[in-house]
Design a protein around this motif. Structure first.
Motif, PDB file in Angstrom:
ATOM      1  N   ARG A  72     -82.641 -12.073  42.670  1.00 59.69           N
ATOM      2  CA  ARG A  72     -81.311 -11.600  42.998  1.00 59.69           C
ATOM      3  C   ARG A  72     -80.681 -11.188  41.674  1.00 59.69           C
ATOM      4  O   ARG A  72     -80.507 -12.032  40.783  1.00 59.69           O
ATOM      5  CB  ARG A  72     -80.470 -12.714  43.644  1.00 59.69           C
ATOM      6  N   VAL A  74     -77.794 -10.608  39.730  1.00 60.91           N
ATOM      7  CA  VAL A  74     -76.392 -11.000  39.931  1.00 60.91           C
ATOM      8  C   VAL A  74     -75.718 -11.322  38.603  1.00 60.91           C
ATOM      9  O   VAL A  74     -76.308 -11.972  37.741  1.00 60.91           O
ATOM     10  CB  VAL A  74     -76.320 -12.255  40.850  1.00 60.91           C
ATOM     11  N   TYR A  94     -68.663 -20.307  44.800  1.00 56.81           N
ATOM     12  CA  TYR A  94     -69.443 -19.493  43.867  1.00 56.81           C
ATOM     13  C   TYR A  94     -69.226 -18.034  44.235  1.00 56.81           C
ATOM     14  O   TYR A  94     -69.257 -17.683  45.421  1.00 56.81           O
ATOM     15  CB  TYR A  94     -70.918 -19.862  44.002  1.00 56.81           C
ATOM     16  N   GLN A  98     -73.711  -8.599  42.998  1.00 58.28           N
ATOM     17  CA  GLN A  98     -75.154  -8.357  43.066  1.00 58.28           C
ATOM     18  C   GLN A  98     -75.435  -6.862  43.115  1.00 58.28           C
ATOM     19  O   GLN A  98     -74.768  -6.124  43.846  1.00 58.28           O
ATOM     20  CB  GLN A  98     -75.739  -9.059  44.306  1.00 58.28           C
ATOM     21  N   HIS A 109     -85.704 -15.398  51.892  1.00 53.49           N
ATOM     22  CA  HIS A 109     -85.632 -16.859  51.719  1.00 53.49           C
ATOM     23  C   HIS A 109     -84.521 -17.420  52.603  1.00 53.49           C
ATOM     24  O   HIS A 109     -83.772 -16.681  53.238  1.00 53.49           O
ATOM     25  CB  HIS A 109     -85.440 -17.234  50.238  1.00 53.49           C
ATOM     26  N   HIS A 111     -81.784 -21.068  52.684  1.00 51.60           N
ATOM     27  CA  HIS A 111     -81.345 -22.192  51.857  1.00 51.60           C
ATOM     28  C   HIS A 111     -80.216 -22.973  52.506  1.00 51.60           C
ATOM     29  O   HIS A 111     -79.632 -22.543  53.513  1.00 51.60           O
ATOM     30  CB  HIS A 111     -80.967 -21.728  50.446  1.00 51.60           C
ATOM     31  N   ARG A 117     -72.001 -11.861  52.189  1.00 51.40           N
ATOM     32  CA  ARG A 117     -71.961 -10.665  51.335  1.00 51.40           C
ATOM     33  C   ARG A 117     -70.719  -9.888  51.743  1.00 51.40           C
ATOM     34  O   ARG A 117     -70.429  -9.772  52.946  1.00 51.40           O
ATOM     35  CB  ARG A 117     -73.156  -9.730  51.558  1.00 51.40           C
ATOM     36  N   HIS A 150     -82.945 -14.627  55.070  1.00 49.32           N
ATOM     37  CA  HIS A 150     -82.271 -13.381  54.698  1.00 49.32           C
ATOM     38  C   HIS A 150     -82.960 -12.721  53.515  1.00 49.32           C
ATOM     39  O   HIS A 150     -83.504 -13.385  52.639  1.00 49.32           O
ATOM     40  CB  HIS A 150     -80.790 -13.621  54.401  1.00 49.32           C
ATOM     41  N   HIS A 152     -82.792  -8.601  51.259  1.00 53.53           N
ATOM     42  CA  HIS A 152     -82.009  -7.371  51.095  1.00 53.53           C
ATOM     43  C   HIS A 152     -82.904  -6.195  50.748  1.00 53.53           C
ATOM     44  O   HIS A 152     -83.975  -6.370  50.175  1.00 53.53           O
ATOM     45  CB  HIS A 152     -80.982  -7.523  49.966  1.00 53.53           C
ATOM     46  N   ASP A 164     -71.196 -11.666  46.457  1.00 50.66           N
ATOM     47  CA  ASP A 164     -71.745 -12.828  47.159  1.00 50.66           C
ATOM     48  C   ASP A 164     -70.752 -13.970  47.042  1.00 50.66           C
ATOM     49  O   ASP A 164     -70.254 -14.241  45.938  1.00 50.66           O
ATOM     50  CB  ASP A 164     -73.039 -13.316  46.484  1.00 50.66           C
ATOM     51  N   LEU A 166     -70.637 -18.082  48.037  1.00 52.73           N
ATOM     52  CA  LEU A 166     -71.414 -19.217  48.554  1.00 52.73           C
ATOM     53  C   LEU A 166     -70.649 -20.517  48.325  1.00 52.73           C
ATOM     54  O   LEU A 166     -69.830 -20.612  47.388  1.00 52.73           O
ATOM     55  CB  LEU A 166     -72.763 -19.358  47.825  1.00 52.73           C
ATOM     56  N   LEU A 168     -72.068 -22.916  47.094  1.00 54.33           N
ATOM     57  CA  LEU A 168     -73.075 -23.513  46.203  1.00 54.33           C
ATOM     58  C   LEU A 168     -72.545 -24.680  45.359  1.00 54.33           C
ATOM     59  O   LEU A 168     -73.224 -25.710  45.256  1.00 54.33           O
ATOM     60  CB  LEU A 168     -73.656 -22.409  45.312  1.00 54.33           C
TER      61      LEU A 168
HETATM   62  C1  1HN Z   1     -78.662 -16.162  47.147  1.00 52.18           C
HETATM   63  O1  1HN Z   1     -79.502 -16.585  48.087  1.00 52.18           O
HETATM   64  C2  1HN Z   1     -78.288 -14.819  47.095  1.00 52.18           C
HETATM   65  O2  1HN Z   1     -79.536 -14.217  49.002  1.00 52.18           O
HETATM   66  C3  1HN Z   1     -77.386 -14.415  46.132  1.00 52.18           C
HETATM   67  O3  1HN Z   1     -78.610 -12.656  47.870  1.00 52.18           O
HETATM   68  C4  1HN Z   1     -76.868 -15.289  45.222  1.00 52.18           C
HETATM   69  C5  1HN Z   1     -76.754 -17.509  44.310  1.00 52.18           C
HETATM   70  C6  1HN Z   1     -77.138 -18.802  44.312  1.00 52.18           C
HETATM   71  C7  1HN Z   1     -78.013 -19.286  45.264  1.00 52.18           C
HETATM   72  C8  1HN Z   1     -78.528 -18.429  46.221  1.00 52.18           C
HETATM   73  C9  1HN Z   1     -78.851 -13.831  48.074  1.00 52.18           C
HETATM   74  C10 1HN Z   1     -77.253 -16.621  45.241  1.00 52.18           C
HETATM   75  C11 1HN Z   1     -78.152 -17.071  46.214  1.00 52.18           C
END
Ligand code: 1HN
Length: 348
Positions: A72, A74, A94, A98, A109, A111, A117, A150, A152, A164, A166, A168
């Protein structure tokens, strides 16, 4: 009631050192710090990140770091009040910007943190969530709820950039943040069918009334419709009242993710508005227009695609700089978390 409490210096050094050596501490020297009277201690600084500053660094990241070396790509907004290495805009939120370039893919992935977004620039970018291919055009909100696959991609020309958001910092802070990688998803819904199912407010597929509700029936909220609703509401909303809509789960009418809330505001031409003070921390992102935000007395002039941080319990005023054009803002906050924890408050 609020008397001065004893400090570490009041204690025999040998007693205090003994406590520390046994991995213990006295509470009273720290009690007021962890439980202040009246209002929380807020480390979050009211600050603003200008898109004009972040964008060149993001474009340069596209030259310096191939997507395979980034997964990613970012640039993360970091509030210095929270320690910039902690990658927090507020204690729970967070935010990163991006970049994806034509033909690139960001691998599949899922999580534990919740993510969304919010598209800023470019066209042809898309996210596949739970097999649904979701286009990202400026202002569109796309949910990636906890545990959903997900990835991209970008089928257009020129850079595509999105924000983004999150939870987090929260999920990492409770030692619960991790991801699983997998092969690309099978696209089972190339045409964003959920958009058709929930295109009209107040009307949902009949079966939704009876069946067990899906947790996340709608994953993409196009900006075009949100902007239209705000513009329509502007004429009938009393002055000094915010023209403000919440993004919700259309089947339940409740917040669309567990911890973070999303909403959009319109500032009418010339409008200067005090938001109701709330316990939740928030991030404001400018979709269109310009003006000034005053957050706890700190003046933050904003333009299109800028992003700013508001601490918990903050006083927020928003003024549209234009007497002719509206301004539109997207808000992320942690109100759903505060509600679940039982202490959400609206003041004044
Ligand atoms: C994440 O999964 C994405 O999927 C973007 O685009 C930023 C930052 C921390 C942890 C997972 C994404 C992220 C992230």
């Amino acid at each position: 009631m609020s008397s001065e409490l004893g400090s570490v210096a009041d204690l025999p050094a040998e007693y205090y050192q003994g406590l520390v050596s046994r991995n213990t501490l006295p509470l009273w020297p720290s009690l007021r710090a962890v439980l202040p009277y009246g209002k929380p201690n807020r480390r979050t600084r009211p600050i603003l990140w200008r898109y004009a500053d972040v964008r060149p660094d993001l474009i340069r990241a596209g030259e310096l770091t191939p997507i395979e070396k980034a997964e990613r790509r970012v640039i993360v907004l970091c509030n210095p009040g929270l320690g910039i290495e902690n990658m927090q805009v507020t204690p729970t939120i967070y935010i990163g910007l991006q970049l994806i370039l034509p033909g690139e893919t960001a691998p599949n992935h899922r999580h534990t943190p919740s993510a969304v977004r919010f598209a800023i620039e470019g066209s042809g970018g898309f996210t596949v969530v739970r097999g649904e291919k979701l286009p990202m055009e400026k202002g569109d909100l796309i949910l990636t709820p906890p545990g959903l696959w997900h990835e991209h991609g970008h089928e257009g020309t020129g850079p595509v950039i999105w924000l983004d958001a999150l939870d987090l910092p929260l999920v990492y802070g409770i030692d619960a943040s991790y991801a699983i990688e997998a092969k690309p998803q099978q696209v089972t819904d190339p045409g964003n069918a959920s958009a058709a199912r929930f295109a009209q407010g107040g009307v949902i597929p009949y079966g939704s009334l009876a069946r067990q509700r899906a947790d996340y029936p709608l994953l993409r909220f196009p900006w075009r419709g949100v902007r239209r609703v705000l513009a329509d509401m502007a004429g009938t909303t009393p002055p000094h009242e915010a023209v403000h809509v919440a993004y919700v789960n259309p089947e339940t009418g409740r917040e669309c993710l567990p911890t973070l809330g999303f909403s959009a505001l319109m500032l009418r031409p010339g409008e200067d508005l005090a938001l109701r003070r709330r316990s939740a921390s928030a991030v404001l992102h400018v979709v269109e227009g310009g003006g000034t935000a005053v957050v706890d007395g700190v003046s933050l002039p904003f333009g299109e695609s800028d992003t700013l941080a508001a601490p918990t319990h903050a006083q927020i005023r928003l003024a549209n700089a234009s007497a002719k054009s509206p301004a539109f803002l997207f808000m992320v906050d942690d109100a759903p978390l505060h509600r679940k924890l039982g202490f959400y408050e609206v003041f004044d």
